[in-house]
Write a protein that holds these residues in place. Structure first.
Motif, PDB file in Angstrom:
ATOM      1  N   ILE A 100      -2.077  -3.443 -12.709  1.00  0.00           N
ATOM      2  CA  ILE A 100      -3.280  -3.618 -12.084  1.00  0.00           C
ATOM      3  C   ILE A 100      -4.133  -4.592 -12.306  1.00  0.00           C
ATOM      4  CG2 ILE A 100      -3.319  -0.728 -11.902  1.00  0.00           C
ATOM      5  CD1 ILE A 100      -5.465  -0.829 -14.224  1.00  0.00           C
ATOM      6  N   THR A 130      -2.087 -11.349  -6.603  1.00  0.00           N
ATOM      7  CA  THR A 130      -3.216 -11.392  -7.609  1.00  0.00           C
ATOM      8  C   THR A 130      -3.029 -12.755  -8.097  1.00  0.00           C
ATOM      9  OG1 THR A 130      -1.903 -10.048  -8.881  1.00  0.00           O
ATOM     10  CG2 THR A 130      -3.765  -8.991  -7.931  1.00  0.00           C
ATOM     11  N   PHE A 155       0.445  -1.361  -6.960  1.00  0.00           N
ATOM     12  CA  PHE A 155      -0.058  -2.535  -7.528  1.00  0.00           C
ATOM     13  C   PHE A 155       1.176  -3.287  -8.347  1.00  0.00           C
ATOM     14  CE2 PHE A 155      -3.317   1.045  -8.214  1.00  0.00           C
ATOM     15  CZ  PHE A 155      -4.503   0.161  -7.660  1.00  0.00           C
ATOM     16  N   ASP A 180      -9.425  -0.694  -7.842  1.00  0.00           N
ATOM     17  CA  ASP A 180      -9.738  -2.035  -7.557  1.00  0.00           C
ATOM     18  C   ASP A 180     -11.257  -2.542  -7.882  1.00  0.00           C
ATOM     19  OD1 ASP A 180      -7.419  -3.108  -6.534  1.00  0.00           O
ATOM     20  OD2 ASP A 180      -7.445  -2.054  -4.372  1.00  0.00           O
ATOM     21  N   ASP A 181     -12.044  -1.602  -7.779  1.00  0.00           N
ATOM     22  CA  ASP A 181     -13.391  -1.613  -7.798  1.00  0.00           C
ATOM     23  C   ASP A 181     -13.873  -1.718  -9.394  1.00  0.00           C
ATOM     24  OD1 ASP A 181     -13.852  -2.031  -5.187  1.00  0.00           O
ATOM     25  OD2 ASP A 181     -14.786   0.058  -4.949  1.00  0.00           O
ATOM     26  N   ARG A 234       2.154  -5.332  -5.474  1.00  0.00           N
ATOM     27  CA  ARG A 234       1.272  -6.730  -5.056  1.00  0.00           C
ATOM     28  C   ARG A 234       1.197  -7.521  -6.343  1.00  0.00           C
ATOM     29  NH1 ARG A 234      -4.421  -3.396  -3.837  1.00  0.00           N
ATOM     30  NH2 ARG A 234      -4.923  -4.422  -5.632  1.00  0.00           N
ATOM     31  N   LYS A 259      -9.046  -7.274 -15.286  1.00  0.00           N
ATOM     32  CA  LYS A 259      -9.663  -6.017 -15.948  1.00  0.00           C
ATOM     33  C   LYS A 259      -9.369  -5.870 -17.393  1.00  0.00           C
ATOM     34  CE  LYS A 259      -8.564  -3.958 -11.222  1.00  0.00           C
ATOM     35  NZ  LYS A 259      -9.865  -3.669 -10.753  1.00  0.00           N
ATOM     36  N   LYS A 272       0.826  -1.148  -0.079  1.00  0.00           N
ATOM     37  CA  LYS A 272       0.189   0.066   0.082  1.00  0.00           C
ATOM     38  C   LYS A 272       0.755   1.272   0.094  1.00  0.00           C
ATOM     39  CE  LYS A 272      -4.379  -1.223   1.756  1.00  0.00           C
ATOM     40  NZ  LYS A 272      -4.480  -2.562   2.468  1.00  0.00           N
ATOM     41  N   TYR A 278      -7.140   4.650  -5.673  1.00  0.00           N
ATOM     42  CA  TYR A 278      -6.679   3.256  -5.313  1.00  0.00           C
ATOM     43  C   TYR A 278      -7.956   2.162  -5.394  1.00  0.00           C
ATOM     44  CZ  TYR A 278      -1.776   4.549  -4.497  1.00  0.00           C
ATOM     45  OH  TYR A 278      -0.642   5.097  -4.687  1.00  0.00           O
ATOM     46  N   GLU A 279      -9.044   2.725  -4.460  1.00  0.00           N
ATOM     47  CA  GLU A 279     -10.224   1.851  -4.215  1.00  0.00           C
ATOM     48  C   GLU A 279     -10.836   1.924  -5.493  1.00  0.00           C
ATOM     49  OE1 GLU A 279     -12.384   3.242  -0.593  1.00  0.00           O
ATOM     50  OE2 GLU A 279     -10.179   3.298   0.254  1.00  0.00           O
TER      51      GLU A 279
END
Ligand SMILES: Cc1cc2nc3c(=O)[nH]c(=O)nc-3n(C[C@H](O)[C@H](O)[C@H](O)COP(=O)(O)O)c2cc1C
Length: 194
Positions: free
Chosen positions: A149, A112, A102, A72-73, A105, A118, A57, A68-69
């Motif tokens: 991402i 992931t 990202f 993600d959404d 991550r 996406k 993060k 960021y949220e």
């Protein structure tokens, strides 16, 4: 399903109209579209502090936090930018750089699993005379960003000569962009340069 359209242009001109047209297409096939105009956000530069190495993060608390949220959404992420010195605008570059968590991550922490993939879309324009390599410099940064991402980089739409032939006077171009917006779920790759 949600789509996030991130606009890195500063004027209500070519980039803005390209983003609007693509959003229209997305809405036509049922996407809930949110448009983000980066010039209205206060987003600091990534300083390479390595904070995201530890947690995945970003440690900077600013208006990027809410984005960021939203990323993600969203199923579809559209980045729209003018070319400045044959690169994306400064705001868009800052937004992309702040995507480093990202990258952490996905690539270092391997959090992931590739599900819920996406879709990545890049819309861009440049004012100068058409050159086949006008957008080459943007390809690798965008590919790396979308990979980070968890997006498949499917669609590119580039418009040249906007300083002499703005998209506002080229309804065929805007129609084609809107049409492309209706095709995001087809899984096909597009690389269009007009
Ligand atoms: C700082 C700056 C740098 C630019 N660099 C380039 C460039 O390298 N190549 C080019 O063809 N156009 C360049 N342009 C022109 C823009 O790409 C063009 O005006 C574009 O339409 C701007 O997007 P907008 O109409 O959405 O604001 C530049 C414009 C500015 C202000």
């Amino acid at each position: 399903m949600k789509a996030l359209v991130v606009v890195g242009g500063y004027r209500k001109k070519n980039t803005w109209h390209m983003a609007e047209s693509f959003a229209e297409g997305l809405m036509k096939i049922g996407y809930e579209v949110e448009k983000i105009y980066l010039k209205s956000f206060s987003i600091k530069h990534c300083t390479g502090c390595e904070g995201c190495y530890k947690t995945g993060k970003c440690v900077i608390k600013d208006e990027m936090t809410e984005l960021y949220e939203k990323i993600d959404d969203s199923k579809v992420i559209v980045l729209a930018s003018p070319l400045y010195f044959y690169m994306v605008s400064g705001d868009m570059k800052t937004f992309i750089d702040r995507g480093q968590p990202f990258w952490e991550r996905t690539h270092r922490r391997k959090e992931t699993d590739g599900t819920n993939k996406k879709i990545g879309v890049f819309l861009a324009c440049n004012g100068g005379k058409y050159g086949h390599d006008d957008f080459f410099a943007t390809y690798k940064p965008l590919r790396t960003y979308f990979g980070s991402i968890g997006a498949e980089y499917l669609i590119n739409y580039y418009v040249s000569e906007t300083d002499t032939r703005p998209v506002m006077e080229r309804p065929d171009v805007l129609e084609e962009i809107a049409e492309l917006g209706t095709k995001v779920n087809d899984g096909k790759k597009y690389m269009i340069h007009v």
